[in-house]
Design a protein around this motif. Structure first.
Motif, PDB file in Angstrom:
ATOM      1  N   ALA A   1       8.576   8.096   7.130  1.00  0.00           N
ATOM      2  CA  ALA A   1       8.674   7.023   8.123  1.00  0.00           C
ATOM      3  C   ALA A   1       7.492   7.073   9.089  1.00  0.00           C
ATOM      4  CB  ALA A   1       9.990   7.140   8.891  1.00  0.00           C
ATOM      5  N   ASN A   2       7.093   8.269   9.488  1.00  0.00           N
ATOM      6  CA  ASN A   2       5.933   8.405  10.367  1.00  0.00           C
ATOM      7  C   ASN A   2       4.665   7.900   9.683  1.00  0.00           C
ATOM      8  OD1 ASN A   2       7.516   9.529  12.377  1.00  0.00           O
ATOM      9  ND2 ASN A   2       7.054  11.636  11.791  1.00  0.00           N
ATOM     10  N   GLU A   3       4.525   8.198   8.396  1.00  0.00           N
ATOM     11  CA  GLU A   3       3.365   7.723   7.649  1.00  0.00           C
ATOM     12  C   GLU A   3       3.362   6.191   7.587  1.00  0.00           C
ATOM     13  OE1 GLU A   3       0.111   7.202   4.996  1.00  0.00           O
ATOM     14  OE2 GLU A   3       0.648   8.665   6.523  1.00  0.00           O
ATOM     15  N   LEU A   4       4.527   5.592   7.400  1.00  0.00           N
ATOM     16  CA  LEU A   4       4.609   4.132   7.348  1.00  0.00           C
ATOM     17  C   LEU A   4       4.251   3.517   8.700  1.00  0.00           C
ATOM     18  CD1 LEU A   4       5.269   1.741   5.558  1.00  0.00           C
ATOM     19  CD2 LEU A   4       7.677   2.014   6.139  1.00  0.00           C
ATOM     20  N   ILE A   5       4.694   4.141   9.773  1.00  0.00           N
ATOM     21  CA  ILE A   5       4.353   3.648  11.113  1.00  0.00           C
ATOM     22  C   ILE A   5       2.850   3.756  11.353  1.00  0.00           C
ATOM     23  CG2 ILE A   5       4.575   4.170  13.580  1.00  0.00           C
ATOM     24  CD1 ILE A   5       7.502   4.896  13.034  1.00  0.00           C
ATOM     25  N   LEU A   6       2.246   4.871  10.934  1.00  0.00           N
ATOM     26  CA  LEU A   6       0.801   5.025  11.085  1.00  0.00           C
ATOM     27  C   LEU A   6       0.043   3.977  10.272  1.00  0.00           C
ATOM     28  CD1 LEU A   6       0.443   8.926  10.996  1.00  0.00           C
ATOM     29  CD2 LEU A   6       0.154   7.412  12.968  1.00  0.00           C
TER      30      LEU A   6
ATOM     31  N   SER B   1       0.831  -1.206   0.000  1.00  0.00           N
ATOM     32  CA  SER B   1       0.000   0.000   0.000  1.00  0.00           C
ATOM     33  C   SER B   1       0.865   1.255   0.000  1.00  0.00           C
ATOM     34  CB  SER B   1      -0.918   0.003   1.227  1.00  0.00           C
ATOM     35  OG  SER B   1      -1.751  -1.128   1.251  1.00  0.00           O
ATOM     36  N   PHE B   2       1.950   1.226   0.767  1.00  0.00           N
ATOM     37  CA  PHE B   2       2.821   2.397   0.843  1.00  0.00           C
ATOM     38  C   PHE B   2       3.489   2.673  -0.500  1.00  0.00           C
ATOM     39  CE2 PHE B   2       6.814   4.561   1.781  1.00  0.00           C
ATOM     40  CZ  PHE B   2       6.383   5.584   2.618  1.00  0.00           C
ATOM     41  N   VAL B   3       3.964   1.625  -1.159  1.00  0.00           N
ATOM     42  CA  VAL B   3       4.621   1.797  -2.463  1.00  0.00           C
ATOM     43  C   VAL B   3       3.628   2.294  -3.506  1.00  0.00           C
ATOM     44  CG1 VAL B   3       5.784   0.579  -4.346  1.00  0.00           C
ATOM     45  CG2 VAL B   3       6.420   0.099  -1.977  1.00  0.00           C
ATOM     46  N   CYS B   4       2.445   1.680  -3.556  1.00  0.00           N
ATOM     47  CA  CYS B   4       1.422   2.143  -4.501  1.00  0.00           C
ATOM     48  C   CYS B   4       1.018   3.578  -4.196  1.00  0.00           C
ATOM     49  CB  CYS B   4       0.204   1.230  -4.441  1.00  0.00           C
ATOM     50  SG  CYS B   4       0.486  -0.442  -5.049  1.00  0.00           S
ATOM     51  N   GLY B   5       0.888   3.906  -2.916  1.00  0.00           N
ATOM     52  CA  GLY B   5       0.551   5.272  -2.533  1.00  0.00           C
ATOM     53  C   GLY B   5       1.628   6.267  -2.919  1.00  0.00           C
TER      54      GLY B   5
ATOM     55  N   ILE C   1      11.855  -1.553  14.903  1.00  0.00           N
ATOM     56  CA  ILE C   1      12.786  -1.838  13.800  1.00  0.00           C
ATOM     57  C   ILE C   1      12.733  -0.728  12.764  1.00  0.00           C
ATOM     58  CG2 ILE C   1      13.236  -3.387  11.852  1.00  0.00           C
ATOM     59  CD1 ILE C   1      12.349  -5.702  13.646  1.00  0.00           C
ATOM     60  N   LEU C   2      11.527  -0.305  12.419  1.00  0.00           N
ATOM     61  CA  LEU C   2      11.375   0.769  11.439  1.00  0.00           C
ATOM     62  C   LEU C   2      11.966   2.073  11.954  1.00  0.00           C
ATOM     63  CD1 LEU C   2      10.250   1.733   8.732  1.00  0.00           C
ATOM     64  CD2 LEU C   2       8.042   2.111   9.856  1.00  0.00           C
ATOM     65  N   ARG C   3      11.786   2.354  13.235  1.00  0.00           N
ATOM     66  CA  ARG C   3      12.339   3.583  13.811  1.00  0.00           C
ATOM     67  C   ARG C   3      13.859   3.590  13.749  1.00  0.00           C
ATOM     68  NH1 ARG C   3      14.419   5.672  18.391  1.00  0.00           N
ATOM     69  NH2 ARG C   3      14.592   3.607  19.336  1.00  0.00           N
ATOM     70  N   ARG C   4      14.456   2.471  14.059  1.00  0.00           N
ATOM     71  CA  ARG C   4      15.921   2.393  14.026  1.00  0.00           C
ATOM     72  C   ARG C   4      16.453   2.474  12.592  1.00  0.00           C
ATOM     73  NH1 ARG C   4      18.539   1.113  18.642  1.00  0.00           N
ATOM     74  NH2 ARG C   4      17.253   0.552  20.443  1.00  0.00           N
ATOM     75  N   LEU C   5      15.755   1.861  11.650  1.00  0.00           N
ATOM     76  CA  LEU C   5      16.164   1.965  10.248  1.00  0.00           C
ATOM     77  C   LEU C   5      16.056   3.417   9.768  1.00  0.00           C
ATOM     78  CD1 LEU C   5      14.523  -1.228   8.681  1.00  0.00           C
ATOM     79  CD2 LEU C   5      16.958  -0.814   9.113  1.00  0.00           C
ATOM     80  N   THR C   6      15.030   4.120  10.218  1.00  0.00           N
ATOM     81  CA  THR C   6      14.874   5.525   9.844  1.00  0.00           C
ATOM     82  C   THR C   6      16.012   6.364  10.409  1.00  0.00           C
ATOM     83  OG1 THR C   6      12.466   5.276   9.819  1.00  0.00           O
ATOM     84  CG2 THR C   6      13.334   7.515   9.930  1.00  0.00           C
TER      85      THR C   6
ATOM     86  N   SER D   1      -3.481  -0.367   9.911  1.00  0.00           N
ATOM     87  CA  SER D   1      -3.876  -1.513   9.095  1.00  0.00           C
ATOM     88  C   SER D   1      -4.633  -2.565   9.892  1.00  0.00           C
ATOM     89  CB  SER D   1      -2.637  -2.144   8.448  1.00  0.00           C
ATOM     90  OG  SER D   1      -1.807  -2.745   9.445  1.00  0.00           O
ATOM     91  N   ALA D   2      -4.617  -2.460  11.221  1.00  0.00           N
ATOM     92  CA  ALA D   2      -5.302  -3.451  12.050  1.00  0.00           C
ATOM     93  C   ALA D   2      -6.802  -3.477  11.790  1.00  0.00           C
ATOM     94  CB  ALA D   2      -5.039  -3.174  13.530  1.00  0.00           C
ATOM     95  N   ILE D   3      -7.360  -2.381  11.261  1.00  0.00           N
ATOM     96  CA  ILE D   3      -8.808  -2.338  11.049  1.00  0.00           C
ATOM     97  C   ILE D   3      -9.249  -3.226   9.887  1.00  0.00           C
ATOM     98  CG2 ILE D   3      -8.970  -0.008  11.979  1.00  0.00           C
ATOM     99  CD1 ILE D   3      -9.251   1.025   9.166  1.00  0.00           C
TER     100      ILE D   3
END
Length: 269
Positions: A200-205, A69-73, A251-256, A210-212
């Motif tokens: 990165a914040n958008e990806l975390i959000l 979804s992130f890549v398509c977005g 993990i995403l935060r550290r990669l960022t 996505s849980a919904i």
């Protein structure tokens, strides 16, 4: 007389944490210590053996859905961002309405509109060969989250590009460089440095939001958690789901942080 204070090097002494910082750190130490104690005291080996693999499969569904979804977005956000910056109303108004709608309405409502609403047009979608896509809950979730993310990423990209000083454009034109080269070689690299953290914040959000998709029968991490709880009534199922979400986000935060340190190393010398 020479002003000695003006040429003095900046102080490198680290500030000691205040009382508020100590209390805040202590609060989280208590929270994580309590969580660790709860997991150790209520460890259920049967639950782990039964749902350990499904949890990992659900985590894979979550990660694949969010990344896709992130890549398509990101791809969709490029023309939308340029439409928002265009001088022509023909390009600017539709882009504004797209961003306004997807940022101004809840994601859950958008998912319901696609998952349940597009079923009303089954005959038309079948005639153009798209019903195979919209009849699957996973693809409906992908379609909706990608559009929602595109609206936010378009604003991130637009803000990053507009944050680059106009003098960069003027300096490039004064050297006889074409507009496309100025944008791709001068403006865009600077804009991406500014946009890295918001992306990165958008990806975390997206990971948390996505849980919904579990409510439309997508068995992601949260969907598997709901299923496990419905069969066992063990609250530990939700705790383990929360831990897995925390691990992914950390993990995403550290990669960022690593990527930001790499791309801005020339600015730290």
């Amino acid at each position: 007389m020479t002003d000695l204070t003006a040429s003095a090097p900046p102080s490198t002494e680290k500030k000691k944490p205040g009382l508020a910082g100590i209390l805040f750190a202590g609060f989280w130490v208590v929270v994580f210590a309590s969580l660790a104690y709860y997991l150790a005291a209520s460890w259920n080996s049967d639950l782990f053996a039964r749902y350990g693999l499904p949890y990992l499969e659900g985590l894979w569904v979550t990660v694949s859905l969010v990344v896709s979804s992130f890549v398509c977005g990101a791809i969709l956000s490029v023309p939308i961002a340029f439409g928002r910056m265009a001088e022509s109303r023909t390009a600017r108004v539709p882009s504004f309405l797209f961003v306004y709608f997807f940022r101004g309405t809840p994601l859950i409502a958008q998912i319901f509109l696609v998952y349940y609403g597009f079923g009303e047009f089954r005959g038309f979608l079948d005639s153009i060969g798209l019903w195979w896509f919209f009849r699957e809950a996973w693809f409906c979730a992908l379609f909706t989250i990608a559009l929602n993310s595109a609206a936010y990423q378009a604003e991130i990209l637009r803000g990053a590009i507009e944050s680059v000083p106009k003098g960069q454009w003027e300096g490039g034109r004064s050297l006889g460089i074409s507009r496309s080269v100025i944008f791709s070689r001068i403006v865009l690299p600077q804009a991406m440095i500014v946009a890295l953290r918001p992306y990165a914040n958008e990806l975390i959000l997206l990971i948390k939001g996505s849980a919904i998709v579990a409510i439309i029968t997508v068995y992601d991490l949260f969907g598997i958690t709901r299923q496990a709880y419905a069969r066992t009534f063990d609250f530990q199922t939700y705790v383990w789901a929360a831990v897995l979400y925390l691990v992914v986000v950390e993990i995403l935060r550290r990669l960022t942080n690593f990527a930001e340190a790499r791309v801005t190393r020339h600015m730290q010398r």
